[in-house]
Design a protein around this motif. Structure first.
Motif, PDB file in Angstrom:
ATOM      1  N   VAL A 132       0.851  -1.187   0.000  1.00  0.00           N
ATOM      2  CA  VAL A 132       0.000   0.000   0.000  1.00  0.00           C
ATOM      3  C   VAL A 132       0.888   1.238   0.000  1.00  0.00           C
ATOM      4  O   VAL A 132       1.833   1.338   0.787  1.00  0.00           O
ATOM      5  CB  VAL A 132      -0.946   0.007   1.222  1.00  0.00           C
ATOM      6  CG1 VAL A 132      -1.738   1.302   1.285  1.00  0.00           C
ATOM      7  CG2 VAL A 132      -1.883  -1.191   1.176  1.00  0.00           C
ATOM      8  N   ALA A 137       1.616   8.105   6.138  1.00  0.00           N
ATOM      9  CA  ALA A 137       1.063   9.375   5.684  1.00  0.00           C
ATOM     10  C   ALA A 137       0.684  10.243   6.872  1.00  0.00           C
ATOM     11  O   ALA A 137       0.353   9.741   7.945  1.00  0.00           O
ATOM     12  CB  ALA A 137      -0.157   9.126   4.812  1.00  0.00           C
ATOM     13  N   GLN A 146      -5.232  10.007  -1.353  1.00  0.00           N
ATOM     14  CA  GLN A 146      -5.415   8.855  -2.239  1.00  0.00           C
ATOM     15  C   GLN A 146      -4.390   7.778  -1.924  1.00  0.00           C
ATOM     16  O   GLN A 146      -3.188   8.038  -1.909  1.00  0.00           O
ATOM     17  CB  GLN A 146      -5.274   9.278  -3.705  1.00  0.00           C
ATOM     18  CG  GLN A 146      -5.478   8.148  -4.696  1.00  0.00           C
ATOM     19  CD  GLN A 146      -6.913   7.629  -4.698  1.00  0.00           C
ATOM     20  OE1 GLN A 146      -7.852   8.390  -4.869  1.00  0.00           O
ATOM     21  NE2 GLN A 146      -7.078   6.328  -4.482  1.00  0.00           N
ATOM     22  N   PHE A 147      -4.850   6.573  -1.656  1.00  0.00           N
ATOM     23  CA  PHE A 147      -3.973   5.422  -1.473  1.00  0.00           C
ATOM     24  C   PHE A 147      -4.024   4.576  -2.732  1.00  0.00           C
ATOM     25  O   PHE A 147      -5.013   4.580  -3.466  1.00  0.00           O
ATOM     26  CB  PHE A 147      -4.418   4.576  -0.272  1.00  0.00           C
ATOM     27  CG  PHE A 147      -4.090   5.197   1.048  1.00  0.00           C
ATOM     28  CD1 PHE A 147      -2.845   5.000   1.624  1.00  0.00           C
ATOM     29  CD2 PHE A 147      -5.015   5.987   1.711  1.00  0.00           C
ATOM     30  CE1 PHE A 147      -2.531   5.572   2.843  1.00  0.00           C
ATOM     31  CE2 PHE A 147      -4.718   6.566   2.929  1.00  0.00           C
ATOM     32  CZ  PHE A 147      -3.473   6.365   3.495  1.00  0.00           C
ATOM     33  N   SER A 148      -2.947   3.842  -2.981  1.00  0.00           N
ATOM     34  CA  SER A 148      -2.917   2.886  -4.088  1.00  0.00           C
ATOM     35  C   SER A 148      -2.361   1.570  -3.567  1.00  0.00           C
ATOM     36  O   SER A 148      -1.691   1.535  -2.528  1.00  0.00           O
ATOM     37  CB  SER A 148      -2.062   3.404  -5.249  1.00  0.00           C
ATOM     38  OG  SER A 148      -0.715   3.546  -4.845  1.00  0.00           O
ATOM     39  N   ALA A 149      -2.647   0.505  -4.273  1.00  0.00           N
ATOM     40  CA  ALA A 149      -2.178  -0.815  -3.854  1.00  0.00           C
ATOM     41  C   ALA A 149      -1.594  -1.560  -5.041  1.00  0.00           C
ATOM     42  O   ALA A 149      -2.093  -1.449  -6.161  1.00  0.00           O
ATOM     43  CB  ALA A 149      -3.329  -1.619  -3.259  1.00  0.00           C
ATOM     44  N   TRP A 161     -10.891  -2.061  -0.058  1.00  0.00           N
ATOM     45  CA  TRP A 161     -10.412  -1.119   0.943  1.00  0.00           C
ATOM     46  C   TRP A 161     -11.359  -1.116   2.137  1.00  0.00           C
ATOM     47  O   TRP A 161     -12.576  -1.182   1.969  1.00  0.00           O
ATOM     48  CB  TRP A 161     -10.328   0.288   0.356  1.00  0.00           C
ATOM     49  CG  TRP A 161      -9.294   0.414  -0.710  1.00  0.00           C
ATOM     50  CD1 TRP A 161      -9.491   0.341  -2.060  1.00  0.00           C
ATOM     51  CD2 TRP A 161      -7.902   0.627  -0.529  1.00  0.00           C
ATOM     52  NE1 TRP A 161      -8.305   0.492  -2.728  1.00  0.00           N
ATOM     53  CE2 TRP A 161      -7.296   0.669  -1.801  1.00  0.00           C
ATOM     54  CE3 TRP A 161      -7.088   0.775   0.588  1.00  0.00           C
ATOM     55  CZ2 TRP A 161      -5.943   0.870  -1.995  1.00  0.00           C
ATOM     56  CZ3 TRP A 161      -5.726   0.968   0.396  1.00  0.00           C
ATOM     57  CH2 TRP A 161      -5.168   1.013  -0.874  1.00  0.00           C
ATOM     58  N   GLY A 176      -9.885   3.692  -2.910  1.00  0.00           N
ATOM     59  CA  GLY A 176      -8.755   3.959  -2.031  1.00  0.00           C
ATOM     60  C   GLY A 176      -8.621   5.412  -1.619  1.00  0.00           C
ATOM     61  O   GLY A 176      -7.597   5.811  -1.063  1.00  0.00           O
ATOM     62  N   TYR A 178      -9.141   8.156   0.886  1.00  0.00           N
ATOM     63  CA  TYR A 178      -9.427   8.275   2.308  1.00  0.00           C
ATOM     64  C   TYR A 178      -9.826   9.710   2.629  1.00  0.00           C
ATOM     65  O   TYR A 178      -9.189  10.667   2.156  1.00  0.00           O
ATOM     66  CB  TYR A 178      -8.197   7.892   3.131  1.00  0.00           C
ATOM     67  CG  TYR A 178      -8.324   8.213   4.599  1.00  0.00           C
ATOM     68  CD1 TYR A 178      -9.155   7.469   5.426  1.00  0.00           C
ATOM     69  CD2 TYR A 178      -7.626   9.284   5.148  1.00  0.00           C
ATOM     70  CE1 TYR A 178      -9.282   7.775   6.767  1.00  0.00           C
ATOM     71  CE2 TYR A 178      -7.749   9.592   6.492  1.00  0.00           C
ATOM     72  CZ  TYR A 178      -8.581   8.828   7.296  1.00  0.00           C
ATOM     73  OH  TYR A 178      -8.707   9.149   8.631  1.00  0.00           O
TER      74      TYR A 178
END
Length: 186
Positions: A132, A137, A146-149, A161, A176, A178
């Motif tokens: 992730v 953060a 924004q999260f990415s995987a 998610w 993703g 948040y």
């Protein structure tokens, strides 16, 4: 702190110091190596064992005792060439991204000064792992991030998610994104 001593190979001895939290949920360790003079060259490798997910990495450190020449030659063994992953000149092992079955690899560091002296570590590569980003953060209240995987070990990159702790800690959508809460939870 826990102090353990154990005999090591080629005239070297190892002591480890381990620190753990009270609940036993996390720990870290350092390893001290003592070489007995007159026992010639010895190679020690840290860590001695590692677990890594498909596509993951682990850094090994080699120390050559009994000589000033610290150079080592890295190699891998344990299966068919091309299926083991890679290890670079800095001792960073990268597992294959897709595994047909769980894999056990032997990482080897041989002394350039005396190639007959080497050390081997075991790497267990286990199926699917998820990375992730960002891994850490900092976010202000009522802001989005924004999260990415990346999924290693399979071609299927889909993830679900979720946010632990409940809605008072914000929300995360299916893509993703948040959103931090409007106020810090008590």
């Amino acid at each position: 702190l826990v102090w353990n001593t154990a005999s090591f190979e080629n005239g070297a001895h190892r002591a480890s110091i381990k620190a753990s939290n009270a609940a036993g949920e996390a720990d870290t360790a350092i390893v001290l190596v003592f070489n007995n003079p007159g026992h010639g060259t010895a190679v020690v490798l840290f860590p001695r064992e590692a677990d890594v997910g498909a596509g993951g990495t682990v850094r090994f450190e080699a120390r050559v005792l009994g000589t000033e020449n610290q150079a080592v030659i890295w190699s891998l063994a344990g299966g068919a060439p091309g299926t083991l992953g890679t290890i670079d000149d800095d001792g960073v092992y990268t597992a294959p991204a897709i595994l047909p079955v769980p894999l056990v690899v032997h990482a080897r560091a041989a002394s350039v000064a005396n190639p007959a002296h080497f050390a081997t570590a075991i790497v267990r590569v286990n199926g699917i792992s998820i990375e992730v980003l960002p891994a850490v953060a900092e976010i202000a209240i009522d802001r989005s991030l924004q999260f990415s995987a990346r999924v290693h070990g399979t071609e299927n990159q889909a993830v679900t998610w979720s946010l632990e702790g409940g809605p008072e800690f914000g929300r995360i959508d299916a893509a993703g994104l948040y959103r931090a809460p409007a106020a810090i939870p008590e």
